[in-house]
Write an enzyme that holds these catalytic residues in place. Structure first.
Site, PDB file in Angstrom:
ATOM      1  N   ARG A  46      40.023  47.734 -31.978  1.00 20.28           N
ATOM      2  CA  ARG A  46      40.043  49.064 -31.341  1.00 20.28           C
ATOM      3  C   ARG A  46      38.613  49.499 -31.046  1.00 20.28           C
ATOM      4  NH1 ARG A  46      40.144  53.283 -34.423  1.00 20.28           N
ATOM      5  NH2 ARG A  46      41.694  52.477 -35.877  1.00 20.28           N
ATOM      6  N   TYR A  98      45.288  62.302  -7.492  1.00 24.96           N
ATOM      7  CA  TYR A  98      46.499  61.555  -7.839  1.00 24.96           C
ATOM      8  C   TYR A  98      47.441  62.482  -8.624  1.00 24.96           C
ATOM      9  CZ  TYR A  98      49.365  58.451 -10.717  1.00 24.96           C
ATOM     10  OH  TYR A  98      50.411  57.871 -11.370  1.00 24.96           O
ATOM     11  N   ASP A 170      36.405  60.001  -9.309  1.00 26.09           N
ATOM     12  CA  ASP A 170      37.421  58.953  -9.384  1.00 26.09           C
ATOM     13  C   ASP A 170      37.241  58.097  -8.129  1.00 26.09           C
ATOM     14  OD1 ASP A 170      39.723  57.396  -9.173  1.00 26.09           O
ATOM     15  OD2 ASP A 170      41.019  58.908 -10.082  1.00 26.09           O
ATOM     16  N   LYS A 195      44.196  49.017  -9.918  1.00 23.29           N
ATOM     17  CA  LYS A 195      44.225  48.955  -8.446  1.00 23.29           C
ATOM     18  C   LYS A 195      43.312  47.830  -7.938  1.00 23.29           C
ATOM     19  CE  LYS A 195      46.580  52.661  -9.305  1.00 23.29           C
ATOM     20  NZ  LYS A 195      47.897  52.478  -9.876  1.00 23.29           N
TER      21      LYS A 195
HETATM   22  O1  P1T Z   1      48.118  54.270 -13.205  1.00 26.34           O
HETATM   23  P1  P1T Z   1      46.821  54.367 -13.958  1.00 26.34           P
HETATM   24  O2  P1T Z   1      46.128  53.072 -14.169  1.00 26.34           O
HETATM   25  O3  P1T Z   1      46.946  55.181 -15.209  1.00 26.34           O
HETATM   26  O4  P1T Z   1      45.800  55.160 -12.987  1.00 26.34           O
HETATM   27  C1  P1T Z   1      45.926  56.504 -12.673  1.00 26.34           C
HETATM   28  C2  P1T Z   1      45.246  56.808 -11.367  1.00 26.34           C
HETATM   29  C3  P1T Z   1      44.006  57.419 -11.375  1.00 26.34           C
HETATM   30  N1  P1T Z   1      43.352  57.700 -10.235  1.00 26.34           N
HETATM   31  C4  P1T Z   1      43.882  57.394  -9.031  1.00 26.34           C
HETATM   32  C5  P1T Z   1      43.112  57.733  -7.785  1.00 26.34           C
HETATM   33  C6  P1T Z   1      45.118  56.760  -8.951  1.00 26.34           C
HETATM   34  O5  P1T Z   1      45.600  56.467  -7.738  1.00 26.34           O
HETATM   35  C7  P1T Z   1      45.837  56.463 -10.145  1.00 26.34           C
HETATM   36  C8  P1T Z   1      47.169  55.812 -10.118  1.00 26.34           C
HETATM   37  N2  P1T Z   1      47.821  55.848  -8.875  1.00 26.34           N
HETATM   38  C9  P1T Z   1      49.048  55.338  -8.590  1.00 26.34           C
HETATM   39  C10 P1T Z   1      49.825  54.733  -9.493  1.00 26.34           C
HETATM   40  C11 P1T Z   1      49.480  55.471  -7.181  1.00 26.34           C
HETATM   41  O6  P1T Z   1      50.414  54.786  -6.740  1.00 26.34           O
HETATM   42  O7  P1T Z   1      48.844  56.262  -6.465  1.00 26.34           O
END
Ligand code: P1T
Length: 380
Positions: A46, A98, A170, A195
């Site tokens: 961790r 998001y 972000d 992503k």
């Molecule tokens: O899904 P996660 O890894 O927890 O990420 C969150 C997140 C944060 N910032 C942005 C700009 C994002 O697009 C996302 C996650 N977005 C999607 C799952 C989507 O389909 O837009």
């Protein structure tokens, strides 16, 4: 060292124990100590794990940051940043984020006493006007999800700094390949590594990068204390994906530009949102602060909700799925999928209409992708 080389080499030297050329998956929760308190640098996964260290070092290098931290998801990274605030503190947030970021701020963090003001992201003044003596952080996402609005990072970060606030960007949609927010004056960069960074739609993760030593020490402590860390296999998969980020981003952007241009001439399409189009309202700003326009776009068709759904369900190569940034093309319906957590009245104000379709353009042959778009649009 340049970007593509760093993605393949930084943090990824031969394994000191075995000479393995590729960073091994250190699938262990704990590390045997030579004597009480005498370790080889790791004591418990961790707190730290060699596969994670490799990923964190490589990610930091790609944003030209001194420090990188990896998390179990993008949302876990966002939550870690919220822990930099105390009850009563305030954050100014772009109203275009998001849906899961909105949900975390409004439905989890507000209950813990943190305060958020959402502002229109297109004018730096709105951010400054919303700042109060309690404001600690300013949160930007650029380009925004799903409207691809481009936010003036440099101006807002400068104004925030003058007020003693930290700016977080972000950078998920642009990836570090096309945009480097720290160089524009931001204090912290965040990604959903699920992503573009992972790039193959097979692993969830997040990360934070900074050059601010004090912020890094706090976040490092929060990472260990809260424990939302990625496992070694997730770090390995992300690192494996990361190696080809540069070459993938070039192709994502090339394909997206061609599709955006095609859609903007299509008789059944009323509006296209893509920062690489000269008609995009912040095209000049995008050209200034990004080195390419990435692979995300949205569009609206000339038709009602039923026709929009018909088009969406008629794609054959693009999969109807949440998420983005993988090598395969995806499409999604923000109003009912990624941004469903935002109340309809707020979505209307922002401009996320019931007719909006979002595309994550993959790296397939663009002729096949355009054929798929055309046959889907031909169904109405
Ligand atoms: O899904 P996660 O890894 O927890 O990420 C969150 C997140 C944060 N910032 C942005 C700009 C994002 O697009 C996302 C996650 N977005 C999607 C799952 C989507 O389909 O837009």
């Amino acid at each position: 060292m340049k970007f593509a080389t760093k993605a393949i080499h930084v943090g990824q030297g031969a394994d000191p124990a075995t000479g393995a050329t590729i960073v091994p998956v250190y699938q262990t929760s704990t590390f045997t100590q030579d004597a009480v308190g005498v370790t080889k640098g790791y004591d418990y996964s961790r707190a730290g794990n060699p596969t994670r260290t490799a990923l964190e070092d490589c990610l930091a290098s790609l944003e030209n940051a001194q420090h990188g931290l990896a998390y179990a998801s993008g949302c876990a990274a966002t939550a870690a940043i919220c822990h930099l605030m105390k009850a009563g503190d305030h954050m100014v947030v772009s109203s275009e984020v998001y849906g899961g970021t909105y949900r975390l701020f409004k439905m989890v963090m507000e209950d813990l006493g943190l305060n958020f003001t959402f502002v229109n992201p297109t004018g730096p003044d709105a951010f400054v006007n919303a700042m109060t003596p309690k404001t600690k952080l300013v949160w930007l996402e650029s380009p925004t999800n799903p409207l691809l609005t481009v936010i003036d990072i440099e101006s807002i970060a400068k104004a925030a700094k003058e007020k003693g606030c930290l700016t977080i960007v972000d950078n998920t949609f642009a990836s570090p390949y096309f945009q480097q927010p720290l160089a524009l004056g931001a204090d912290i960069v965040l990604h959903s590594t699920t992503k573009y960074i992972g790039g193959h739609s097979d692993v969830i993760g997040g990360c934070v990068m900074t050059n601010n030593n004090d912020v890094y020490e706090k976040l490092k402590f929060i990472q260990k204390a809260v424990g939302a860390v990625p496992g070694p296999m997730d770090c390995y998969l992300t690192l494996r994906g990361l190696k080809t980020l540069a070459i993938r981003m070039e192709q994502h952007a090339k394909n997206a530009q061609a599709i955006a241009e095609h859609l903007s001439k299509h008789p059944k399409v009323s509006k296209v949102f893509y920062p690489g189009l000269a008609s995009h309202p912040q095209h000049a700003l995008a050209k200034k602060q990004m080195s390419g326009f990435s692979g995300m776009m949205s569009f609206e068709i000339k038709g009602d909700v039923a026709q929009t759904k018909k088009v969406m369900e008629s794609f054959k190569l693009f999969s109807l799925a949440e998420s983005l940034g993988g090598v395969e093309s995806l499409l999604c319906y923000p109003a009912l999928m990624t941004h469903a957590a935002i109340p309809a009245s707020e979505r209307d104000k922002i401009g996320i209409s019931d007719g909006l379709i979002r595309l994550s353009v993959g790296i397939e042959d663009v002729d096949d992708l355009i054929k798929d778009v055309d046959q889907a649009l031909a169904t109405i």
